[in-house]
Scaffold this motif. Structure first.
Motif, PDB file in Angstrom:
ATOM      1  N   THR A 150      14.129  -3.913  36.937  1.00 42.11           N
ATOM      2  CA  THR A 150      13.119  -3.054  36.327  1.00 42.11           C
ATOM      3  C   THR A 150      13.737  -2.076  35.340  1.00 42.11           C
ATOM      4  O   THR A 150      13.235  -1.885  34.222  1.00 42.11           O
ATOM      5  CB  THR A 150      12.366  -2.272  37.419  1.00 42.11           C
ATOM      6  OG1 THR A 150      11.666  -3.198  38.263  1.00 42.11           O
ATOM      7  CG2 THR A 150      11.366  -1.298  36.814  1.00 42.11           C
ATOM      8  N   LEU A 151      14.831  -1.452  35.725  1.00 37.58           N
ATOM      9  CA  LEU A 151      15.461  -0.466  34.838  1.00 37.58           C
ATOM     10  C   LEU A 151      16.039  -1.119  33.587  1.00 37.58           C
ATOM     11  O   LEU A 151      16.007  -0.529  32.500  1.00 37.58           O
ATOM     12  CB  LEU A 151      16.548   0.298  35.602  1.00 37.58           C
ATOM     13  CG  LEU A 151      16.028   1.240  36.694  1.00 37.58           C
ATOM     14  CD1 LEU A 151      17.177   1.826  37.495  1.00 37.58           C
ATOM     15  CD2 LEU A 151      15.169   2.352  36.097  1.00 37.58           C
ATOM     16  N   ALA A 152      16.548  -2.347  33.712  1.00 33.33           N
ATOM     17  CA  ALA A 152      17.043  -3.056  32.524  1.00 33.33           C
ATOM     18  C   ALA A 152      15.907  -3.303  31.532  1.00 33.33           C
ATOM     19  O   ALA A 152      16.058  -3.100  30.318  1.00 33.33           O
ATOM     20  CB  ALA A 152      17.677  -4.381  32.938  1.00 33.33           C
ATOM     21  N   VAL A 153      14.754  -3.729  32.047  1.00 34.07           N
ATOM     22  CA  VAL A 153      13.589  -3.972  31.189  1.00 34.07           C
ATOM     23  C   VAL A 153      13.130  -2.681  30.527  1.00 34.07           C
ATOM     24  O   VAL A 153      12.905  -2.619  29.303  1.00 34.07           O
ATOM     25  CB  VAL A 153      12.434  -4.580  32.020  1.00 34.07           C
ATOM     26  CG1 VAL A 153      11.159  -4.652  31.192  1.00 34.07           C
ATOM     27  CG2 VAL A 153      12.815  -5.960  32.532  1.00 34.07           C
ATOM     28  N   ILE A 154      12.987  -1.640  31.326  1.00 35.52           N
ATOM     29  CA  ILE A 154      12.466  -0.372  30.823  1.00 35.52           C
ATOM     30  C   ILE A 154      13.382   0.210  29.748  1.00 35.52           C
ATOM     31  O   ILE A 154      12.918   0.688  28.702  1.00 35.52           O
ATOM     32  CB  ILE A 154      12.283   0.618  31.989  1.00 35.52           C
ATOM     33  CG1 ILE A 154      11.100   0.179  32.853  1.00 35.52           C
ATOM     34  CG2 ILE A 154      12.063   2.035  31.484  1.00 35.52           C
ATOM     35  CD1 ILE A 154      10.989   0.928  34.161  1.00 35.52           C
ATOM     36  N   LEU A 155      14.691   0.165  29.980  1.00 34.73           N
ATOM     37  CA  LEU A 155      15.615   0.755  29.016  1.00 34.73           C
ATOM     38  C   LEU A 155      15.601   0.009  27.685  1.00 34.73           C
ATOM     39  O   LEU A 155      15.636   0.635  26.615  1.00 34.73           O
ATOM     40  CB  LEU A 155      17.022   0.799  29.602  1.00 34.73           C
ATOM     41  CG  LEU A 155      17.218   1.813  30.731  1.00 34.73           C
ATOM     42  CD1 LEU A 155      18.614   1.707  31.315  1.00 34.73           C
ATOM     43  CD2 LEU A 155      16.961   3.241  30.244  1.00 34.73           C
ATOM     44  N   PHE A 156      15.516  -1.329  27.720  1.00 36.73           N
ATOM     45  CA  PHE A 156      15.455  -2.075  26.465  1.00 36.73           C
ATOM     46  C   PHE A 156      14.153  -1.771  25.718  1.00 36.73           C
ATOM     47  O   PHE A 156      14.139  -1.656  24.492  1.00 36.73           O
ATOM     48  CB  PHE A 156      15.574  -3.584  26.736  1.00 36.73           C
ATOM     49  CG  PHE A 156      16.939  -4.125  26.470  1.00 36.73           C
ATOM     50  CD1 PHE A 156      17.277  -4.678  25.245  1.00 36.73           C
ATOM     51  CD2 PHE A 156      17.913  -4.061  27.443  1.00 36.73           C
ATOM     52  CE1 PHE A 156      18.548  -5.158  24.987  1.00 36.73           C
ATOM     53  CE2 PHE A 156      19.189  -4.535  27.213  1.00 36.73           C
ATOM     54  CZ  PHE A 156      19.508  -5.089  25.981  1.00 36.73           C
ATOM     55  N   TYR A 157      13.059  -1.653  26.452  1.00 29.86           N
ATOM     56  CA  TYR A 157      11.778  -1.352  25.804  1.00 29.86           C
ATOM     57  C   TYR A 157      11.775   0.079  25.271  1.00 29.86           C
ATOM     58  O   TYR A 157      11.198   0.361  24.214  1.00 29.86           O
ATOM     59  CB  TYR A 157      10.643  -1.574  26.791  1.00 29.86           C
ATOM     60  CG  TYR A 157       9.316  -1.909  26.155  1.00 29.86           C
ATOM     61  CD1 TYR A 157       9.256  -2.563  24.923  1.00 29.86           C
ATOM     62  CD2 TYR A 157       8.113  -1.585  26.779  1.00 29.86           C
ATOM     63  CE1 TYR A 157       8.046  -2.881  24.346  1.00 29.86           C
ATOM     64  CE2 TYR A 157       6.894  -1.904  26.207  1.00 29.86           C
ATOM     65  CZ  TYR A 157       6.866  -2.544  24.987  1.00 29.86           C
ATOM     66  OH  TYR A 157       5.663  -2.843  24.409  1.00 29.86           O
ATOM     67  N   LEU A 158      12.421   0.980  26.010  1.00 29.84           N
ATOM     68  CA  LEU A 158      12.528   2.356  25.531  1.00 29.84           C
ATOM     69  C   LEU A 158      13.313   2.431  24.230  1.00 29.84           C
ATOM     70  O   LEU A 158      13.000   3.242  23.358  1.00 29.84           O
ATOM     71  CB  LEU A 158      13.209   3.227  26.597  1.00 29.84           C
ATOM     72  CG  LEU A 158      12.311   3.879  27.645  1.00 29.84           C
ATOM     73  CD1 LEU A 158      13.158   4.590  28.696  1.00 29.84           C
ATOM     74  CD2 LEU A 158      11.329   4.854  27.004  1.00 29.84           C
ATOM     75  N   ILE A 159      14.346   1.592  24.100  1.00 31.76           N
ATOM     76  CA  ILE A 159      15.122   1.570  22.860  1.00 31.76           C
ATOM     77  C   ILE A 159      14.197   1.317  21.670  1.00 31.76           C
ATOM     78  O   ILE A 159      14.264   2.011  20.643  1.00 31.76           O
ATOM     79  CB  ILE A 159      16.219   0.490  22.920  1.00 31.76           C
ATOM     80  CG1 ILE A 159      17.312   0.884  23.917  1.00 31.76           C
ATOM     81  CG2 ILE A 159      16.840   0.280  21.534  1.00 31.76           C
ATOM     82  CD1 ILE A 159      18.304  -0.224  24.192  1.00 31.76           C
ATOM     83  N   ALA A 160      13.329   0.302  21.810  1.00 26.88           N
ATOM     84  CA  ALA A 160      12.424  -0.049  20.711  1.00 26.88           C
ATOM     85  C   ALA A 160      11.538   1.124  20.318  1.00 26.88           C
ATOM     86  O   ALA A 160      11.369   1.436  19.128  1.00 26.88           O
ATOM     87  CB  ALA A 160      11.566  -1.248  21.108  1.00 26.88           C
ATOM     88  N   GLN A 161      10.984   1.807  21.325  1.00 20.08           N
ATOM     89  CA  GLN A 161      10.074   2.913  21.036  1.00 20.08           C
ATOM     90  C   GLN A 161      10.822   4.100  20.423  1.00 20.08           C
ATOM     91  O   GLN A 161      10.346   4.739  19.486  1.00 20.08           O
ATOM     92  CB  GLN A 161       9.358   3.360  22.315  1.00 20.08           C
ATOM     93  CG  GLN A 161       8.692   2.240  23.091  1.00 20.08           C
ATOM     94  CD  GLN A 161       7.790   1.376  22.236  1.00 20.08           C
ATOM     95  OE1 GLN A 161       6.960   1.876  21.478  1.00 20.08           O
ATOM     96  NE2 GLN A 161       7.940   0.065  22.348  1.00 20.08           N
ATOM     97  N   MET A 162      11.998   4.397  20.958  1.00 18.90           N
ATOM     98  CA  MET A 162      12.758   5.548  20.453  1.00 18.90           C
ATOM     99  C   MET A 162      13.244   5.317  19.020  1.00 18.90           C
ATOM    100  O   MET A 162      13.237   6.240  18.196  1.00 18.90           O
ATOM    101  CB  MET A 162      13.949   5.827  21.377  1.00 18.90           C
ATOM    102  CG  MET A 162      13.573   6.181  22.801  1.00 18.90           C
ATOM    103  SD  MET A 162      12.561   7.661  22.945  1.00 18.90           S
ATOM    104  CE  MET A 162      13.777   8.930  22.680  1.00 18.90           C
ATOM    105  N   VAL A 163      13.671   4.090  18.722  1.00 26.61           N
ATOM    106  CA  VAL A 163      14.122   3.767  17.360  1.00 26.61           C
ATOM    107  C   VAL A 163      12.980   3.956  16.359  1.00 26.61           C
ATOM    108  O   VAL A 163      13.149   4.567  15.296  1.00 26.61           O
ATOM    109  CB  VAL A 163      14.663   2.327  17.300  1.00 26.61           C
ATOM    110  CG1 VAL A 163      14.829   1.864  15.848  1.00 26.61           C
ATOM    111  CG2 VAL A 163      16.002   2.231  18.022  1.00 26.61           C
TER     112      VAL A 163
END
Length: 521
Positions: free
Chosen positions: A126-139
């Protein structure tokens, strides 16, 4: 474009509105049930809009529009792939999730298995998924704030992280839900207005828009090709990731617990699917409109990996006022999704790891809320660091990687836990870990990291292994995760898990019973 007073005015108007929502929600958030699931008091209609707000991220408004602007018809694969995942949630996932679980998808997987190893493994995935998706939003958010205010990219990302921290830390799911509802309404309104303003340049005829794009850039922009994906295997891999990853995204699955029952959860999915499908039609017109009226070169020159196509188009067709509105909507879009993702990560750390593994289900309400808020700060800081590291990546593409991880790490174990009696604890742990690790390794070896981030020549990266050239790992990692789960289940036997399968099926069909043990909770 920086320091546009109208743009800044819209931006601060949205900030004030969302902070008022957070203040209102904070006064009503006193328990973990309210913090993680809004007390189950959200209606189906409200939750449908919130789901749409949760799903229609920066990838939808900015990323897909940018991909279509640069590549034409090829960008449609993202719209279709994501949309197809929703019927899977509706017909396969939502009922078991709502009737068996409490806050996270790990509740369902761990219901008839050993709690500690399954929840720990699920937390990793779950944390791997969330962190990758967070990258997209933060960028994307960092690029937008940089365009809007003229701030350095690093400070822009930090500003977004601070706002995200406030919403989740104080308002929990209730504030996040209403921020997402407001954002979804603004996003749909902005998308429709922008699409209509584009079509007004072409006599309200989308065919004339496409013809103009073909005349200006060649008929290739109307034909499927290999610009978005590197070949047929990459196309299949991307499709698998988007479709099955959607059905396993933690922040979306978490929303089924905010309504009162499974019927309301199903209606939420139906409403959300309609809203999302309609919006993606608008994005396709916006992408081609930016191609013709702004130009791919101008979009790429603005920076952000093509993510600024929609705001630049708004400036072209609607002037400063509409540019400001679209920028504010885009910011609302990303902030709402970031808040939802952060809350999902916090639920995993607090509910799955701390409460059920470390404290063996004995943590008090006050202790759980304290841990949840500490986890919120930690995830926010990590999101800022990752957002700075991945500057310049297209957000739809980065989001696609998150979905690829979800389809391998979460989807196989979730489905097998629901439908297969022989599924065992070692199989669940092995499936989640292999799915997560294989996805991460393939992404690390792929051109995404080796070429785009590290700057290596593509020829050096590809070498002799065909799968290294894949930008999306789902075609390898998801079948591998399923195969490992099935093989380990056949090699192991777990009498207790087998015996509780009928109990779980009864609960899936008839809902929660006061007489049944609720081990997932």
């Amino acid at each position: 474009m920086a320091n546009n007073s109208l743009s800044i005015g819209f931006f601060f108007a949205f900030m004030v509105l969302t902070l008022l929502i957070t203040y209102w929600a904070a006064r009503r958030t006193r328990t973990t049930e309210h913090f993680f699931a809004a007390g189950g008091e959200i209606t189906a209609w409200q939750n449908g809009w919130a789901l749409a707000g949760d799903f229609l991220s920066a990838a939808a408004l900015l990323g897909i529009a940018g991909i279509v602007t640069s590549n034409g018809f090829d960008g449609m694969v993202y719209s279709i792939g994501w949309l197809v995942g929703w019927p899977i949630i509706l017909f396969l996932i939502v009922e078991p999730l709502r009737n068996v679980g409490k806050f996270t998808f790990a509740d369902v997987v761990a219901y008839r298995l050993s709690q500690k190893p399954v929840r720990l493994a699920a937390a990793v995935g779950t944390l791997a998924v969330i962190l990758f998706y967070l990258i997209a939003q933060m960028v994307a958010t960092g690029s937008l704030i940089k365009l809007l205010f003229g701030l350095p990219y690093t400070w822009s990302v930090a500003l977004v992280g601070a706002a995200m921290l406030i919403y989740v830390l104080f308002g929990g799911m209730l504030a996040t839900t209403w921020v997402q509802v407001v954002k979804a309404a603004l996003l749909l309104a902005g998308g429709v207005i922008l699409a209509v303003l584009v079509l007004m340049h072409f006599e309200m005829n989308s065919l004339k828009l496409f013809a103009a794009a073909a005349e200006k850039y060649g008929t290739r922009v109307l034909q499927p090709g290999s610009k978005v994906v590197s070949g047929q295997w990459d196309a299949i891999s991307l499709g698998l990731g988007l479709m099955f990853g959607t059905a396993a995204m933690p922040h979306l699955l978490m929303r089924v617990y905010t309504v009162r029952d499974s019927k309301a959860a199903r209606l939420s999915i139906l409403y959300a699917t309609g809203l999302i499908g309609f919006f993606h039609l608008m994005v396709f017109i916006i992408g081609f409109g930016a191609m013709v009226l702004v130009g791919p070169e101008a979009v790429m020159k603005a920076g952000g990996g093509g993510n600024m196509a929609a705001p630049l188009l708004a400036l072209t067709v609607g002037g400063d006022a509409f540019f400001g509105f679209i920028c504010a909507v885009a910011f609302a879009t990303m902030l709402a999704v970031v808040a939802g993702l952060t809350l999902s990560g916090v639920a995993t750390l607090c509910h799955d790891v701390w409460t059920n593994v470390v404290r063996h289900g004995t943590a008090s309400e006050a202790e759980q809320l304290k841990v949840a808020r500490i986890a919120t700060v930690a995830i926010s800081v990590l999101a800022i660091v990752l957002g700075i590291t991945f500057e310049g990546q297209n957000v739809a593409f980065m989001a696609g990687l998150a979905f690829s991880i979800a389809c391998a790490a979460n989807f196989p174990s979730l489905v097998l836990a629901i439908i297969w009696r022989r599924f065992t604890t070692p199989a669940a742990v092995a499936s989640i870990m292999i799915g997560t690790l294989s996805s991460l390794v393939l992404i690390a070896l792929s051109p995404t990291i080796q070429v785009d981030v590290l700057g290596k020549p593509l020829a050096q990266v590809s070498g002799a292994w065909w799968f290294v050239s894949l930008r999306n790992p789902a075609i390898i990692s998801m079948p591998l995760s399923f195969a490992v789960a099935i093989a380990v289940s056949l090699l192991t036997r777990e009498t207790n898990a087998d015996g509780r399968f009928d109990e779980m099926q009864h609960r899936i069909l008839f809902g929660r019973s006061r007489t049944m043990p609720q081990s997932a909770e």
